[in-house]
Scaffold this active site. Structure first.
Site, PDB file in Angstrom:
ATOM      1  N   HIS A   1      57.933  15.586 -64.120  1.00 20.14           N
ATOM      2  CA  HIS A   1      58.338  16.259 -62.376  1.00 20.14           C
ATOM      3  C   HIS A   1      56.856  17.275 -62.147  1.00 20.14           C
ATOM      4  O   HIS A   1      56.508  17.960 -63.383  1.00 20.14           O
ATOM      5  CB  HIS A   1      59.449  16.620 -61.945  1.00 20.14           C
TER       6      HIS A   1
ATOM      7  N   ASP B   1      72.115  19.460 -52.501  1.00 17.99           N
ATOM      8  CA  ASP B   1      70.099  19.564 -52.902  1.00 17.99           C
ATOM      9  C   ASP B   1      69.487  19.442 -51.070  1.00 17.99           C
ATOM     10  O   ASP B   1      68.551  19.612 -50.960  1.00 17.99           O
ATOM     11  CB  ASP B   1      69.500  19.285 -53.831  1.00 17.99           C
TER      12      ASP B   1
ATOM     13  N   ARG C   1      65.698  25.605 -46.797  1.00 16.20           N
ATOM     14  CA  ARG C   1      64.482  26.696 -47.668  1.00 16.20           C
ATOM     15  C   ARG C   1      63.731  26.632 -46.688  1.00 16.20           C
ATOM     16  O   ARG C   1      62.493  27.623 -47.297  1.00 16.20           O
ATOM     17  CB  ARG C   1      64.190  26.218 -48.947  1.00 16.20           C
TER      18      ARG C   1
ATOM     19  N   SER D   1      66.971  22.999 -57.643  1.00 13.41           N
ATOM     20  CA  SER D   1      66.944  21.697 -56.601  1.00 13.41           C
ATOM     21  C   SER D   1      66.015  21.039 -57.995  1.00 13.41           C
ATOM     22  O   SER D   1      66.608  19.977 -57.477  1.00 13.41           O
ATOM     23  CB  SER D   1      65.363  22.503 -55.917  1.00 13.41           C
TER      24      SER D   1
ATOM     25  N   LYS E   1      68.531  17.870 -59.767  1.00 15.06           N
ATOM     26  CA  LYS E   1      68.303  16.102 -59.226  1.00 15.06           C
ATOM     27  C   LYS E   1      67.621  15.018 -60.977  1.00 15.06           C
ATOM     28  O   LYS E   1      67.886  13.987 -60.883  1.00 15.06           O
ATOM     29  CB  LYS E   1      66.908  16.166 -58.364  1.00 15.06           C
TER      30      LYS E   1
END
Length: 446
Positions: free
Chosen positions: A83, A162, A169, A184, A188
C-alpha cells in the site's frame, strides 16, 4: 454512553475505552449516527489524538464492521500486499502485483481512486477498455486461483465503516490524522487476511506529510498496528518531491508501467518496485536478505513473467484477449488501444543548465484541473489527459529544448496554468545537482 458523551470524552482529551470505540463504529456502520456527530468525533480525534491501544481497537472495530476475506489453507504464508500513502505518477502497483504473482504469491490488491492531486490505481486501470475493477469476494478468490493477483476496488461489504469515515475525513479536514490514517489503511489490509504487508510511506513536497519526522511517525504507527493484527508489516519511507517515472496521467502511466514490464522502465520506478517487493518477501520470511528479495522481483519484471501475469490479469478482469495481447506485445501503438488527447504541446527550457528539480505537486495540481483527477468523490476523469517528462534529473539541457509534453483536450490550459508548469522546472549548474540520491530514505522492519 451516548454518542454526544463519547464525543465530549474525546474532545476533553480522555482515552476512549474499547467499548466506546466499538459503540461509535457500530453506530457509523448501522447509520444510526448523524453525519455531524461523526464529523465531530473525527475532529476530536484529529485534535486530541489516540494512544496506541485506542488506534489498535479502532482498526479492529473497522476491520470487523464487514466481511473479512478467507483463503484456502494451502495459501498460508503466500497472501501478500503493498500500500502507498499516495504520490504523483505512482504506478508501482501495476508492476509489483503481477511481479509478486509471477514469484508464486497471491496478491489481493484492493486499491482506491484518485482524489485531489494524488492519482488512483483504479482510475489508471480503467483507462484500459473493458477492465473491471468491481469484483466480489468470491470473484477475488477465483482471480487469485487462476492468475495469482488482482487489482480491485473496495467491495460494499468490506470495511463499510471506512467507506463512511473516509468520505467525511476529506469534508472535515481531518485527512492528516495519524490514528485515522492508520485505522483506515490497516483495517482494509486486515480484512484481506494477509500474511505480510509493505507500506510505501511518501515524504516530501508532493506527499501528505512533507517532513521525514511526521512521515516516520505515521510509518511506525502503521507498522505497529499491522503487526499487532498478526500481519508481518514493514514500511519504506520514499521521497515524493518530483514524479515517479516520467509519466503522469492515467493512460500514460499504464503505458509506462507496460514498458517497465518489457524491460524499458525508468530507473526510479524499478528501484521502488524491487525495493518494496524485496522488503515484502524479507518480512514474510520468504528470503534471507533484501538483495535476494530484490533479485527475485527484478527477474520477474525484466524476464517477462510479470508481463505475462499482467496480461492474464487483464483478461480475467474483463479485457478482451486481443486488446490485452496488443498492449503486451513487444512493439505496439499504445494510443491505438488507450486513446490519445486531441492536443499536445511541448514546453521549452528557458536557459542552458542542468535539471535540478521538477515540482511534482505543481504538475499534479495543474493536471487535476485539466481532467486527470477529481476534486470530489464520484467526479469523472479524462483518462487520456496527462504529461510526459522529456528530461531526467541531472540532465544537461540547452535553451529552447523540450522538457515537458502536455496532453490535453478542450478547453486548453490557461496562461496561468502554463506559467505554473514552466515554473515547476528548476535549472542550475552541475555541482548543485542532487539527482544521484536514492528515492528510498529509510526502512522500518518488524
Amino acid at each position: 454512553m451516548s454518542i454526544p458523551d463519547l464525543i465530549r470524552k474525546k474532545r476533553d482529551g480522555q482515552a476512549l475505552s474499547d467499548e466506546d470505540i466499538r459503540t461509535f463504529i457500530q453506530a457509523v456502520t448501522s447509520k444510526t449516527i448523524q453525519d455531524c456527530q461523526t464529523g465531530s468525533m473525527l475532529m476530536a480525534v484529529w485534535q486530541k489524538g489516540m494512544n496506541d491501544a485506542e488506534t489498535e481497537t479502532l482498526t479492529r472495530a473497522m476491520m470487523s464492521s464487514g466481511e473479512v476475506l478467507s483463503w484456502p489453507t494451502e495459501w498460508a504464508g503466500l497472501v501478500l500486499d503493498k500500500h502507498s500513502t499516495g504520490g504523483v505518477g505512482d504506478k508501482v502497483s501495476l508492476v509489483l502485483a503481477p511481479a509478486l504473482a509471477a514469484c508464486g504469491y497471491k496478491v489481493p490488491m484492493i486499491s482506491g481512486r484518485g482524489l485531489g492531486h494524488t492519482g488512483g490505481t483504479l482510475d489508471k486501470l480503467e483507462s484500459i477498455p473493458g477492465f473491471n475493477v468491481n469484483q466480489s469476494a468470491a470473484q477475488i478468490v477465483d482471480l487469485l486461483t487462476s492468475v495469482g493477483c488482482c487489482i480491485v476496488g473496495q467491495t460494499e461489504t468490506l470495511v463499510p465503516a471506512d467507506r463512511v469515515l473516509y468520505s467525511l475525513r476529506d469534508a472535515t479536514s481531518t485527512v492528516d490524522s495519524i490514528p485515522l490514517i492508520t485505522a483506515s489503511i490497516i483495517s482494509k489490509k486486515g480484512a484481506e487476511s494477509l500474511s505480510a504487508l509493505v507500506l510505501d510511506v511518501k515524504v516530501g513536497r508532493s506527499a501528505l506529510f512533507k517532513d521525514l519526522e511526521s512521515a516516520k511517525e505515521l510509518a511506525q504507527s502503521l507498522v505497529n498496528v499491522g503487526n499487532r493484527l498478526g500481519i508481518h508489516t514493514g514500511a519504506v519511507l520514499t521521497c515524493m518531491d518530483a514524479t515517479i517515472g516520467r509519466c503522469v496521467g492515467n493512460s500514460l502511466e499504464v503505458m509506462e508501467a507496460l514498458e517497465a514490464r518489457k524491460g524499458h522502465g525508468p530507473h526510479d520506478l524499478l528501484e521502488l518496485v524491487t525495493t518494496l517487493g524485496g522488503v515484502l518477501l524479507l518480512i514474510n520470511g520468504s528470503v534471507s536478505d533484501l538483495s535476494e528479495g530484490r533479485k527475485q522481483i527484478s527477474n520477474a519484471v525484466i524476464g517477462g513473467t510479470a508481463l505475462s501475469k499482467f496480461q492474464a490479469m487483464m483478461e480475467a478482469q474483463g479485457v478482451a484477449n486481443n486488446v490485452a495481447g496488443t498492449l503486451c506485445s513487444a512493439h505496439t501503438d499504445y494510443y491505438s488501444v488507450l486513446g490519445k488527447c486531441k492536443y499536445q504541446v511541448e514546453l521549452a527550457t528557458p536557459a542552458d543548465g542542468v535539471v535540478l528539480d521538477v515540482d511534482g505537486l505543481t504538475l499534479a495540481e495543474v493536471l487535476q484541473k485539466l481532467g486527470v483527477g477529481r476534486s470530489k468523490v464520484g467526479q469523472p476523469v479524462n483518462h487520456c489527459v496527462g504529461a510526459e517528462l522529456l528530461v531526467s534529473l541531472g540532465q544537461r539541457v540547452q535553451r529552447g529544448s523540450s522538457w515537458l509534453r502536455l496532453h490535453y483536450e478542450d478547453p486548453p490550459p490557461s496562461p496561468d496554468q502554463i506559467n505554473r508548469l514552466e515554473n515547476a522546472l528548476t535549472l542550475g549548474s552541475h555541482d548543485e545537482t542532487r539527482h544521484t540520491h536514492s528515492s528510498v530514505k529509510e526502512m522500518l522492519l518488524p
